[in-house]
Design a protein around this motif. Sequence first.
Motif, PDB file in Angstrom:
ATOM      1  N   UNK A 182     -30.158  15.938 -23.738  1.00 31.94           N
ATOM      2  CA  UNK A 182     -30.388  15.102 -22.568  1.00 31.94           C
ATOM      3  C   UNK A 182     -30.956  13.729 -22.957  1.00 31.94           C
ATOM      4  N   UNK A 183     -31.781  13.692 -23.975  1.00 37.17           N
ATOM      5  CA  UNK A 183     -32.365  12.417 -24.416  1.00 37.17           C
ATOM      6  C   UNK A 183     -31.293  11.468 -24.928  1.00 37.17           C
ATOM      7  N   UNK A 184     -30.250  11.990 -25.562  1.00 36.83           N
ATOM      8  CA  UNK A 184     -29.196  11.152 -26.132  1.00 36.83           C
ATOM      9  C   UNK A 184     -28.092  10.807 -25.132  1.00 36.83           C
ATOM     10  N   UNK A 185     -28.147  11.407 -23.961  1.00 33.82           N
ATOM     11  CA  UNK A 185     -27.077  11.226 -22.979  1.00 33.82           C
ATOM     12  C   UNK A 185     -27.188   9.865 -22.288  1.00 33.82           C
ATOM     13  N   UNK A 186     -26.088   9.077 -22.254  1.00 31.95           N
ATOM     14  CA  UNK A 186     -26.103   7.810 -21.506  1.00 31.95           C
ATOM     15  C   UNK A 186     -26.340   8.078 -20.023  1.00 31.95           C
ATOM     16  N   UNK A 187     -27.041   7.197 -19.346  1.00 35.89           N
ATOM     17  CA  UNK A 187     -27.401   7.447 -17.945  1.00 35.89           C
ATOM     18  C   UNK A 187     -26.170   7.623 -17.062  1.00 35.89           C
ATOM     19  N   UNK A 188     -25.065   6.924 -17.389  1.00 38.41           N
ATOM     20  CA  UNK A 188     -23.876   7.037 -16.539  1.00 38.41           C
ATOM     21  C   UNK A 188     -23.223   8.413 -16.654  1.00 38.41           C
ATOM     22  N   UNK A 189     -23.616   9.208 -17.651  1.00 43.91           N
ATOM     23  CA  UNK A 189     -23.066  10.554 -17.819  1.00 43.91           C
ATOM     24  C   UNK A 189     -23.857  11.600 -17.036  1.00 43.91           C
ATOM     25  N   UNK A 190     -24.999  11.197 -16.506  1.00 48.90           N
ATOM     26  CA  UNK A 190     -25.796  12.131 -15.723  1.00 48.90           C
ATOM     27  C   UNK A 190     -25.083  12.430 -14.417  1.00 48.90           C
ATOM     28  N   UNK A 191     -24.849  13.712 -14.142  1.00 48.25           N
ATOM     29  CA  UNK A 191     -24.222  14.114 -12.886  1.00 48.25           C
ATOM     30  C   UNK A 191     -25.114  13.678 -11.733  1.00 48.25           C
ATOM     31  N   UNK A 192     -24.542  12.953 -10.780  1.00 54.68           N
ATOM     32  CA  UNK A 192     -25.322  12.456  -9.652  1.00 54.68           C
ATOM     33  C   UNK A 192     -25.680  10.995  -9.780  1.00 54.68           C
ATOM     34  N   UNK A 193     -25.466  10.414 -10.966  1.00 56.42           N
ATOM     35  CA  UNK A 193     -25.716   8.983 -11.165  1.00 56.42           C
ATOM     36  C   UNK A 193     -24.382   8.252 -11.076  1.00 56.42           C
TER      37      UNK A 193
END
Length: 368
Positions: A182-193
């Motif tokens: 989760x720390x390495x995940x780009x914010x645009x890949x977050x489900x709901x963003x």
Amino acid sequence: MAENEIQIKRKIIHIDMDAFYASVEQRDFPEYRGKPLVVGGLPEGRGGVVATASYEARKFGIRSAMSSKQALQLCPHAIFVRPRFAAYKEVSQKIREIFGRYTDLIEPLSLDEAYLDVTNDKLDIGSAIEIAQQIKQAIKDELNLTASAGVSVNKFVAKIASDIKKPDGLTFIGPSSIEAFMENLPVEKFYGVGKVTAEKMKKQGLFTGADLKKLTLDEMTGRFGKAGGFYYNIVRGIDDREVQPHRETKSMGAEDTFAYDLTVVEEMHTELEKIAKTVHDRLLKYQLKGRTITLKIKYSDFRQITRSQSLPLCIDDLDTILNASKSLLAATDIENSRIRLLGITVSNFLPVEIRQKPQTDQLSLFYF
């Protein structure tokens, strides 16, 4: 700590079909196989919108929700076909039957994806990874289609995992790997963003999960409202939402984008009649009655409005739906309007416990 322990005990699979509509078309029509195929509105006239594209088409940059005209510019030799929703629904039901061999805890998100809780699977396999492999193989052998799977201890991580190795992928993210992932995940890949929120985050110097993790809960909710609390938890791998096998329908509707802009009221009424008939048929099929009718209008400049009317009683009859929609349309400024889309939605349904009882007029009157 107790919450994390509960999550670790769960075994969640997210299954996502690969380019579902396009894959069904390529399966059923050999002439489409290996070619860039676009399912959605045709590019002729004013053009429509891409529902999905085959992986051959995606190589040219074609994506869902893109205009068909833009898709044609990116790939002039692409093949465009209109969706066959009845066929997709039939295939989706067969996929659901495969899921049902392993668990009854199935939460469909759409025709082509679903969550499965296999913590206690029917066949006592025990391994969520093994179950995901078997489901993928059954879909391939029985339906000649491919699916991607994500396996983890909660819904959020499983959904993200299913997208990592598409097509025909399987990704497992175990409890010890979640926080680093989760720390390495780009914010645009977050489900709901969505795009807007992602841009807002980036302007604030928030590019990855690690950046989000630096914010306190108060800072997150202060910047992003109620969703901030959700982001605060998921960046730490905390998601205790259960798989919900019986998601209650909140609304039922239909809409249509027209080949040319509607400027005459009679034409608008004709299109409303078609849309209202579709909504009416769907309400009858699912035995739903609602109080609120909402009209959606999109103009030629893509400006969009909605207008709603709530009735004293729940209804499902065609005349009421159509007349209410016409009245809502008349209440807008339609004299000089150019309308590209109309939609009708019925909502505010009777609660399930009320719907399941024999209805009487007296009950309905008192209920409202």
